[in-house]
Design an enzyme around this catalytic site. Structure first.
Site, PDB file in Angstrom:
ATOM      1  N   GLY A  32       0.794  -1.241   0.000  1.00  0.00           N
ATOM      2  CA  GLY A  32       0.000   0.000   0.000  1.00  0.00           C
ATOM      3  C   GLY A  32       0.819   1.279   0.000  1.00  0.00           C
ATOM      4  N   ASP A  34       2.543   2.490   2.374  1.00  0.00           N
ATOM      5  CA  ASP A  34       3.839   2.245   3.028  1.00  0.00           C
ATOM      6  C   ASP A  34       4.873   1.841   1.964  1.00  0.00           C
ATOM      7  OD1 ASP A  34       4.750   0.057   5.865  1.00  0.00           O
ATOM      8  OD2 ASP A  34       5.724   1.815   4.997  1.00  0.00           O
TER       9      ASP A  34
END
Ligand code: APR
Length: 172
Positions: A32, A34
Site C-alpha cells: 500500500g 507504506d
C-alpha cells in the site's frame, strides 16, 4: 492560518514539510502507501526506520507516531503512524484518533508548516471509510489554524467520501 486540501493522487508527490505514512508497528515497510513511500524515498528511509528504538520488534505501537527524515521525497520528514486493524483492534476509534493526533503533534514539534495524510487504516486495515474520514477531518479542523493540511486519496470513491464529508463538516 492553514487550509485543508482534499486531493486525488499519489502522496509521494506531495510538496509538504511532512508526509504521513500508514505504517505497521515494525516500521520496516510493507504494501500500500507504506510500500509506495519507501519506494519513492529510497533505501535511506528504511535505514532511518531501522534506527528507531524497538521493543520486541515493535518500533511504533498502534496509535502512536514516529518521525524520520524523508530520503528522496520532496518532504523534510516522514511521520510513520500505525492505524488500527479494524476487525481486530479493541478500540479502533480511539487508536485512529490517536494516530492522527500524534502525527499532528510530531509535525508541530518539528516546526512543520504543512502535512500530507493518506487515508490511514482505510486499505489493508479495513477501517470503514466514512467513519475513518470523519475522524480524520474532525481532527484536522482542530489543527488547520497551525498547518496546511493535505489529504491524498488514491481512488475516486474515497476521494468522494472525503469531499462530501468535508462539505458537511464546514457547512458549505
Ligand atoms: N498515495 C496515497 N494513498 C495511497 C497510496 C499512495 N501512493 N497507495 C495506497 N494508498 C491508499 C490506499 O488506497 C488506502 O486508501 O492508502 C490508504 C491506506 O491503505 P494501506 O496502504 O493499505 O494502509 P492501511 O490500511 O493503514 O494498512 C497498513 O498495510 O502496507 C501495509 O505496512 C502497511 O501493514 C501496514 C498496513
Amino acid at each position: 492560518m492553514g487550509q485543508i486540501h482534499i486531493l486525488k493522487g499519489d502522496i509521494t508527490t506531495a510538496k509538504v514539510d511532512a508526509i504521513v505514512n500508514a505504517a505497521n508497528s515494525r516500521m520496516l515497510g510493507g504494501g500500500g502507501v507504506d510500500g509506495a513511500i519507501h519506494r519513492a524515498a529510497g533505501p535511506k528511509l528504511l535505514a532511518e526506520c531501522q534506527k528507531v528504538a524497538q521493543v520486541n520488534c515493535v518500533r511504533c505501537p498502534t496509535g502512536e507516531a514516529r518521525i524520520t527524515t524523508a530520503g528522496n521525497l520532496h518532504a523534510n520528514y516522514v511521520i510513520h503512524t500505525v492505524g488500527p486493524i479494524y476487525n481486530v483492534d479493541k478500540a479502533p476509534r480511539e487508536h485512529l484518533k490517536n494516530a492522527y493526533e500524534n502525527s499532528f503533534k510530531l509535525a508541530l514539534e518539528h516546526d512543520c508548516k504543512s502535512i500530507a495524510f493518506p487515508a490511514i487504516s482505510c486499505g489493508v486495515y479495513m477501517y470503514p471509510h466514512q467513519e475513518a474520514c470523519e475522524i480524520a477531518l474532525s481532527i484536522a479542523l482542530e489543527y488547520v489554524n497551525r498547518l496546511d493540511i493535505y489529504f491524498y486519496l488514491f481512488d475516486e470513491p474515497l476521494f468522494d467520501v472525503y469531499e462530501k464529508t468535508y462539505q458537511q463538516l464546514v457547512g458549505q
